[in-house]
Scaffold this motif. Sequence first.
Motif, mmCIF file in Angstrom:
data_model
loop_
_atom_site.group_PDB
_atom_site.id
_atom_site.type_symbol
_atom_site.label_atom_id
_atom_site.label_comp_id
_atom_site.label_asym_id
_atom_site.label_seq_id
_atom_site.Cartn_x
_atom_site.Cartn_y
_atom_site.Cartn_z
ATOM 1 N N ASN A 389 78.304 4.432 24.919
ATOM 2 C CA ASN A 389 77.708 3.810 23.735
ATOM 3 C C ASN A 389 78.745 3.785 22.610
ATOM 4 O OD1 ASN A 389 75.275 3.532 25.134
ATOM 5 N ND2 ASN A 389 74.616 5.587 24.537
ATOM 6 N N SER A 390 78.513 4.473 21.529
ATOM 7 C CA SER A 390 79.450 4.469 20.400
ATOM 8 C C SER A 390 80.145 5.823 20.257
ATOM 9 C CB SER A 390 78.711 4.128 19.097
ATOM 10 O OG SER A 390 77.683 5.081 18.858
ATOM 11 N N THR A 391 80.226 6.575 21.360
ATOM 12 C CA THR A 391 80.784 7.923 21.315
ATOM 13 C C THR A 391 81.884 8.079 22.352
ATOM 14 O OG1 THR A 391 78.638 8.796 20.629
ATOM 15 C CG2 THR A 391 80.246 10.374 21.470
ATOM 16 N N CYS A 440 86.777 19.115 15.299
ATOM 17 C CA CYS A 440 85.679 18.188 15.624
ATOM 18 C C CYS A 440 84.838 17.876 14.391
ATOM 19 C CB CYS A 440 84.786 18.794 16.711
ATOM 20 S SG CYS A 440 85.525 18.843 18.340
ATOM 21 N N THR A 441 84.507 18.904 13.618
ATOM 22 C CA THR A 441 83.697 18.696 12.422
ATOM 23 C C THR A 441 84.411 17.803 11.424
ATOM 24 O OG1 THR A 441 82.676 20.871 12.734
ATOM 25 C CG2 THR A 441 82.463 19.863 10.564
ATOM 26 N N ALA A 442 85.717 18.016 11.249
ATOM 27 C CA ALA A 442 86.482 17.198 10.312
ATOM 28 C C ALA A 442 86.545 15.738 10.744
ATOM 29 C CB ALA A 442 87.893 17.762 10.169
ATOM 30 N N HIS A 443 86.397 15.464 12.028
ATOM 31 C CA HIS A 443 86.424 14.086 12.539
ATOM 32 C C HIS A 443 85.027 13.516 12.756
ATOM 33 C CE1 HIS A 443 90.636 15.187 13.339
ATOM 34 N NE2 HIS A 443 90.884 13.888 13.434
ATOM 35 N N GLY A 444 84.005 14.211 12.238
ATOM 36 C CA GLY A 444 82.635 13.701 12.374
ATOM 37 C C GLY A 444 82.067 13.845 13.767
ATOM 38 N N GLY A 445 82.602 14.779 14.544
ATOM 39 C CA GLY A 445 82.122 14.974 15.905
ATOM 40 C C GLY A 445 81.542 16.361 16.110
ATOM 41 N N SER A 446 81.415 16.749 17.379
ATOM 42 C CA SER A 446 80.842 18.048 17.713
ATOM 43 C C SER A 446 81.421 18.516 19.036
ATOM 44 C CB SER A 446 79.319 17.962 17.809
ATOM 45 O OG SER A 446 78.935 17.073 18.850
ATOM 46 N N LEU A 463 83.156 12.510 19.857
ATOM 47 C CA LEU A 463 83.783 11.938 18.666
ATOM 48 C C LEU A 463 83.352 10.489 18.520
ATOM 49 C CD1 LEU A 463 87.408 13.319 19.181
ATOM 50 C CD2 LEU A 463 85.726 14.160 17.529
ATOM 51 N N PRO A 464 83.210 10.000 17.291
ATOM 52 C CA PRO A 464 82.826 8.591 17.128
ATOM 53 C C PRO A 464 83.952 7.660 17.508
ATOM 54 C CG PRO A 464 83.252 9.631 14.993
ATOM 55 C CD PRO A 464 83.305 10.720 16.015
ATOM 56 N N LEU A 465 83.603 6.577 18.219
ATOM 57 C CA LEU A 465 84.594 5.569 18.566
ATOM 58 C C LEU A 465 85.046 4.813 17.337
ATOM 59 C CD1 LEU A 465 83.036 4.077 21.840
ATOM 60 C CD2 LEU A 465 85.112 5.473 21.680
ATOM 61 N N ALA A 466 86.255 4.280 17.422
ATOM 62 C CA ALA A 466 86.758 3.465 16.312
ATOM 63 C C ALA A 466 85.971 2.174 16.218
ATOM 64 C CB ALA A 466 88.248 3.160 16.530
ATOM 65 N N SER A 467 85.709 1.737 15.002
ATOM 66 C CA SER A 467 84.964 0.499 14.813
ATOM 67 C C SER A 467 85.775 -0.697 15.289
ATOM 68 C CB SER A 467 84.617 0.332 13.321
ATOM 69 O OG SER A 467 85.799 0.312 12.550
#
Length: 469
Positions: A389-391, A440-446, A463-467
């Motif tokens: 998906n977007s991860t 991970c937290t600094a990059h908006g992930g877990s 981690l979130p994928l690049a837009s």
Amino acid sequence: MNSQSIHFRLIVWYAGVLLLVLIGFGAFTYATLRFFSNQVLREAMERRAQQIAALIASDAAAQDPDYVPREVVKRYDPAANDRFVRITDTHGNLYFLSGPPIDHSFAPEEVRVLRDVPEGTASYLVTTPDKCRLLIATRRVHVREESFLIEVGGNLAANDRVLHRLLLTLLGGLPVILGVVIAGGYGLTKRALQPVQTMMRAAQEITLHHLSRRLPTPQGDDEIAHLAQVLNQMIARLDESFQNTARFTADASHELRTPLTIMRGELEAMLLGQSLPTGMRDAIASLLEEVERLVRIVERLFALSRMDAGEAQAERVRFDLAKLAENTADQMCLLAEVKHIDLVCETSSCVEIEGDRTRLKQLIVNLLDNAIKYTPEQGRVSMAVRAENSTALLEVSDTGPGVSDTALPHLFERFYRADEVRSREVGGAGLGLSIVQSICTAHGGSVSAANTPPAGCRFTVELPLASRN
């Protein structure tokens, strides 16, 4: 709706109390109406008995024996009005008996004769063989050396019909009223607790890196506003305490780097000497090993303090996480080969993310280093990178002994080691996974950890994928 929430409990209590009040009010109304309707009928029957007594005592009744029966029918017409009238003398002889009522609800001749009726006026509830309930008022009158018993009764069916309609109205209206009130209570409690919901959402956004934020304070001077003020004061104290701790950690690690570097250099120089005894050389080598361990701890503490200060993404670029994982795995192969461990990297096509390439490489190195340390010889360490998906998902699995269920929730705490002795043997200080979580937290992930039966442990980084442009 959560059955344990204050919102739900307030509505349940509100509805429960209201239901009890409505039931009590309905029962009081029903009992009051029943009492007064029977009282009105009783008083009407007593007045009628008194009026008939006056007819019996009149001079016309003394001159004409048919005067009383004729006047009773003429004036009151008991049969047409569904009333019961019976007059008997002292010997029980029937002097007058009203005809059957129009609705044929009861037969007058079947109404039982009342015995031992006291003087004056009294009232009785009599049930006929036809199951008709009559409220009978009696009056005993003495005239011309004779005694007459007057019985005047009214059918309670009309009162029962009114009470029945009232009961149906109460039973039908109670759910409607209760539903309207519950809906109103739901809206009122939701509106009253809306500031609490807002505070909860704001509190979830206050993390280790956002302690400068504060909870919104509702307008007014109520308990919720006071709670928000107290919580903001507590967050301010936590922020100040954390800042002090972070400054201490950064200052201490910075100050320790120089003397440790000097100690390491001096020890290395001593080992280069040829005149050292064997015992002394072993002692210095052991001391150098501990200094190296202290240097690694200080470097990691310094890295953590920088990340706590928000420096984890000094360089934010767009890159392929799968390619970075492959290159890092190739560099870690030598460390795995020493323990004869198979290091496998499975990546899909390009998985692009945005972030600090150096920090994310450090994340992968820490995870692989941790897996290799705790995997026995001839074991296997695998890493997989894919997009869902977007991860972006990065998974590192090993065939080691796994982690106990009690230790799993604490793996990412600083200086936590599930096995103290074993951690010292492999050189662990309990900071590697803390650094992974901070990155991970600094990059908006877990990051999460779980055992993989029958043996081993799996670490999963999201981690979130690049837009997409």
